[in-house]
Structures are given as structure tokens and as C-alpha cells.
Design a protein around this motif. Structure first.
Motif, PDB file in Angstrom:
ATOM      1  N   VAL A   1      57.444 -43.952  16.356  1.00 35.00           N
ATOM      2  CA  VAL A   1      58.012 -43.348  15.151  1.00 35.00           C
ATOM      3  C   VAL A   1      57.039 -43.556  14.002  1.00 35.00           C
ATOM      4  O   VAL A   1      56.262 -44.500  13.992  1.00 35.00           O
ATOM      5  CB  VAL A   1      59.386 -43.946  14.764  1.00 35.00           C
ATOM      6  CG1 VAL A   1      60.429 -43.640  15.811  1.00 35.00           C
ATOM      7  CG2 VAL A   1      59.307 -45.415  14.504  1.00 35.00           C
ATOM      8  N   GLN A   2      57.117 -42.641  13.058  1.00 30.19           N
ATOM      9  CA  GLN A   2      56.350 -42.813  11.828  1.00 30.19           C
ATOM     10  C   GLN A   2      57.316 -43.241  10.754  1.00 30.19           C
ATOM     11  O   GLN A   2      58.359 -42.627  10.542  1.00 30.19           O
ATOM     12  CB  GLN A   2      55.653 -41.519  11.425  1.00 30.19           C
ATOM     13  CG  GLN A   2      54.830 -41.695  10.161  1.00 30.19           C
ATOM     14  CD  GLN A   2      54.001 -40.473   9.832  1.00 30.19           C
ATOM     15  OE1 GLN A   2      53.807 -39.594  10.663  1.00 30.19           O
ATOM     16  NE2 GLN A   2      53.529 -40.398   8.606  1.00 30.19           N
ATOM     17  N   LYS A   3      56.962 -44.314  10.050  1.00 32.43           N
ATOM     18  CA  LYS A   3      57.788 -44.834   8.965  1.00 32.43           C
ATOM     19  C   LYS A   3      57.100 -44.484   7.662  1.00 32.43           C
ATOM     20  O   LYS A   3      56.039 -45.013   7.366  1.00 32.43           O
ATOM     21  CB  LYS A   3      57.979 -46.342   9.093  1.00 32.43           C
ATOM     22  CG  LYS A   3      59.056 -46.870   8.190  1.00 32.43           C
ATOM     23  CD  LYS A   3      58.499 -48.054   7.448  1.00 32.43           C
ATOM     24  CE  LYS A   3      59.455 -48.523   6.399  1.00 32.43           C
ATOM     25  NZ  LYS A   3      59.033 -48.109   5.085  1.00 32.43           N
ATOM     26  N   GLY A   4      57.668 -43.576   6.924  1.00 35.28           N
ATOM     27  CA  GLY A   4      57.049 -43.133   5.685  1.00 35.28           C
ATOM     28  C   GLY A   4      55.729 -42.440   5.969  1.00 35.28           C
ATOM     29  O   GLY A   4      55.514 -41.876   7.031  1.00 35.28           O
ATOM     30  N   ASP A   5      54.843 -42.502   4.997  1.00 32.57           N
ATOM     31  CA  ASP A   5      53.522 -41.895   5.155  1.00 32.57           C
ATOM     32  C   ASP A   5      52.461 -42.913   5.514  1.00 32.57           C
ATOM     33  O   ASP A   5      51.284 -42.569   5.585  1.00 32.57           O
ATOM     34  CB  ASP A   5      53.100 -41.205   3.846  1.00 32.57           C
ATOM     35  CG  ASP A   5      53.923 -39.960   3.573  1.00 32.57           C
ATOM     36  OD1 ASP A   5      54.411 -39.343   4.542  1.00 32.57           O
ATOM     37  OD2 ASP A   5      54.074 -39.607   2.388  1.00 32.57           O
ATOM     38  N   ASP A   6      52.884 -44.180   5.740  1.00 32.40           N
ATOM     39  CA  ASP A   6      51.864 -45.203   5.882  1.00 32.40           C
ATOM     40  C   ASP A   6      51.929 -46.048   7.142  1.00 32.40           C
ATOM     41  O   ASP A   6      51.047 -46.854   7.381  1.00 32.40           O
ATOM     42  CB  ASP A   6      51.884 -46.125   4.660  1.00 32.40           C
ATOM     43  CG  ASP A   6      53.212 -46.850   4.495  1.00 32.40           C
ATOM     44  OD1 ASP A   6      54.195 -46.434   5.110  1.00 32.40           O
ATOM     45  OD2 ASP A   6      53.243 -47.824   3.743  1.00 32.40           O
ATOM     46  N   GLN A   7      52.937 -45.864   8.004  1.00 36.65           N
ATOM     47  CA  GLN A   7      53.031 -46.714   9.186  1.00 36.65           C
ATOM     48  C   GLN A   7      53.497 -45.946  10.410  1.00 36.65           C
ATOM     49  O   GLN A   7      54.311 -45.035  10.313  1.00 36.65           O
ATOM     50  CB  GLN A   7      54.012 -47.866   8.946  1.00 36.65           C
ATOM     51  CG  GLN A   7      53.531 -48.871   7.944  1.00 36.65           C
ATOM     52  CD  GLN A   7      54.533 -49.984   7.736  1.00 36.65           C
ATOM     53  OE1 GLN A   7      55.726 -49.825   7.970  1.00 36.65           O
ATOM     54  NE2 GLN A   7      54.050 -51.127   7.280  1.00 36.65           N
TER      55      GLN A   7
END
Length: 116
Positions: A95-101
Motif C-alpha cells: 500500500v502507499q501511505k500518502g505521497d511519501d511512504q
């Protein structure tokens, strides 16, 4: 602010003073029994994917920082594709969490898409 917010981010700025260095000797017995680890990584280019893939194949979690890339960057698209292949092979999750992780999990571990 909860512990997961501190680990995975949230509102507010962070500084070095927000973290406490722990003496690992105090946890020697617990460390010997641990089979799964959580790794933190930074993806600057395509070659940074190799140790992430190795960690996931070994059954570990990876939380990767992708702040150096925009979501439309072709490099990050290739990184996603490689990591998705690994996740499919091991039956994990990504999964991508926000634009940074990006969070990548090993076999049998799924990341809930709902907040607690």
C-alpha cells in the motif's frame, strides 16, 4: 498522537528529539525469539528495490520512504511494478501511505485500508 501515527506519519513536524534511543542489550532475550522484523528504507533509484525485495522474501515488513519521487515519476512506477510482483509471489500486500511512504508486507499479512 498514537504510536502508529508517529511511525507512519501524521500531522506535525518531527525532530530528533521526538525519538528515544533504546539500549538493545535490555531486549536481548526478546530479539532472539523474533522471526519477523520491520525495516525502514529509502527509495532514491531503481537499485534500492533489491534489498527491499530480499527483506520481503525473508518474511519481513518494509516501510519505504519515496519522498524523492512524485507519484507520476517513471522510476517510481517501475519500483511499484517490481514490488507488486514480489507481493504477488509471496502473497503479501503493498500500500502507499500518502505521497511519501510505501508499506510492503510478507506472506499472509494484509494491510487494512480502514483507519482505526
Amino acid at each position: 498522537m498514537g504510536i502508529m501515527s508517529k511511525i507512519l506519519g501524521g500531522s506535525g513536524n518531527r525532530s530528533v528529539d521526538d525519538y528515544v534511543e533504546l539500549d538493545t542489550d535490555d531486549f536481548a532475550d526478546a530479539h532472539a525469539e523474533t522471526g519477523t522484523q520491520v525495516h525502514f528504507a529509502e527509495i532514491a533509484d531503481q537499485s534500492d528495490v533489491i534489498p527491499i525485495k530480499d527483506a520481503v522474501y525473508d518474511g519481513d515488513f518494509v516501510i519505504a520512504d519515496i519522498t524523492r519521487h512524485s507519484t507520476s515519476d517513471r522510476t517510481i512506477e517501475r519500483v511499484y511494478d517490481e514490488l507488486r510482483q514480489v507481493v504477488e509471489e509471496v502473497d503479501g500486500d503493498i500500500v502507499q501511505k500518502g505521497d511519501d511512504q510505501i508499506i510492503v508486507t510478507p506472506t499472509g499479512v494484509k494491510v487494512s485500508r480502514q483507519k482505526l
